[in-house]
Design a protein around this motif. Structure first.
Motif, PDB file in Angstrom:
ATOM      1  N   GLN A  12       0.748  -1.092  -0.052  1.00 49.89           N
ATOM      2  CA  GLN A  12      -0.207  -0.032   0.017  1.00 49.89           C
ATOM      3  C   GLN A  12       0.969   1.373   0.055  1.00 49.89           C
ATOM      4  N   SER A  13       2.201   1.117   0.169  1.00 48.73           N
ATOM      5  CA  SER A  13       3.007   2.475   0.361  1.00 48.73           C
ATOM      6  C   SER A  13       3.191   2.991  -1.095  1.00 48.73           C
ATOM      7  N   GLY A  14       2.894   1.862  -2.115  1.00 51.93           N
ATOM      8  CA  GLY A  14       3.141   2.486  -3.410  1.00 51.93           C
ATOM      9  C   GLY A  14       4.735   2.095  -4.006  1.00 51.93           C
ATOM     10  N   GLU A  68       9.769   7.671   4.994  1.00 54.79           N
ATOM     11  CA  GLU A  68       9.891   7.049   6.431  1.00 54.79           C
ATOM     12  C   GLU A  68       8.415   7.228   6.873  1.00 54.79           C
ATOM     13  N   ASN A  69       7.634   8.481   6.928  1.00 57.82           N
ATOM     14  CA  ASN A  69       6.305   8.684   7.276  1.00 57.82           C
ATOM     15  C   ASN A  69       5.518   7.645   6.655  1.00 57.82           C
ATOM     16  N   THR A  70       5.567   7.393   5.456  1.00 60.21           N
ATOM     17  CA  THR A  70       4.533   6.680   4.748  1.00 60.21           C
ATOM     18  C   THR A  70       4.746   5.173   5.501  1.00 60.21           C
ATOM     19  N   VAL A  71       5.674   4.517   5.477  1.00 60.90           N
ATOM     20  CA  VAL A  71       5.968   3.293   6.136  1.00 60.90           C
ATOM     21  C   VAL A  71       5.372   3.285   7.533  1.00 60.90           C
ATOM     22  N   GLU A  72       5.869   4.260   8.396  1.00 65.87           N
ATOM     23  CA  GLU A  72       5.385   4.196   9.735  1.00 65.87           C
ATOM     24  C   GLU A  72       3.967   4.471   9.911  1.00 65.87           C
ATOM     25  N   ARG A  97      16.880   1.893   6.411  1.00 67.76           N
ATOM     26  CA  ARG A  97      16.041   2.128   7.733  1.00 67.76           C
ATOM     27  C   ARG A  97      15.337   0.714   7.838  1.00 67.76           C
ATOM     28  N   ILE A  98      15.462   0.052   8.938  1.00 64.58           N
ATOM     29  CA  ILE A  98      14.975  -1.080   9.438  1.00 64.58           C
ATOM     30  C   ILE A  98      13.960  -1.111  10.444  1.00 64.58           C
ATOM     31  N   TYR A  99      12.694  -1.631  10.153  1.00 60.00           N
ATOM     32  CA  TYR A  99      11.758  -1.552  11.102  1.00 60.00           C
ATOM     33  C   TYR A  99      11.664  -3.060  11.530  1.00 60.00           C
TER      34      TYR A  99
END
Length: 104
Positions: A12-14, A68-72, A97-99
């Protein structure tokens, strides 16, 4: 949350999404994910609930607050708790950046 459901959320992030790696170079930003280890719940000397720790890796060519904001935001909207680490990969000239989150 299952791994399949998590992948659906990431899409969904695109951004392009792949398990582990892409076979061809991708334009930034892009996402890979990997089941890095388990964090199983044990009861009565056995695995009561299998839990995999998934590393979601966001790659960008610069510090990209929007990506980052999109993923978070996607993780938060789907009630996924996560921890974050960030690295600059000098040889590749990109940020990673690892989540880390858990799935069953």
């Amino acid at each position: 949350m299952t791994l399949k459901e998590l992948v659906s959320i990431l899409r969904q992030s695109g951004y392009p999404v792949a398990y582990s790696h892409f076979d061809n170079p991708q334009e930034f930003p892009y996402i890979t994910y990997l089941t890095a280890l388990s964090n199983n719940f044990h009861a009565d000397d056995s695995v009561y609930q299998k839990v995999d720790t998934v590393q979601i890796e966001l790659y960008t060519d610069k510090k990209d607050l929007q990506a980052e904001n999109t993923v978070e935001q996607l993780l938060n909207e789907n009630n996924l708790s996560y921890e974050v680490t960030e690295n600059y990969i000098d040889t590749e000239r990109m940020f990673q950046r690892i989540y880390e989150t858990g799935v069953i």
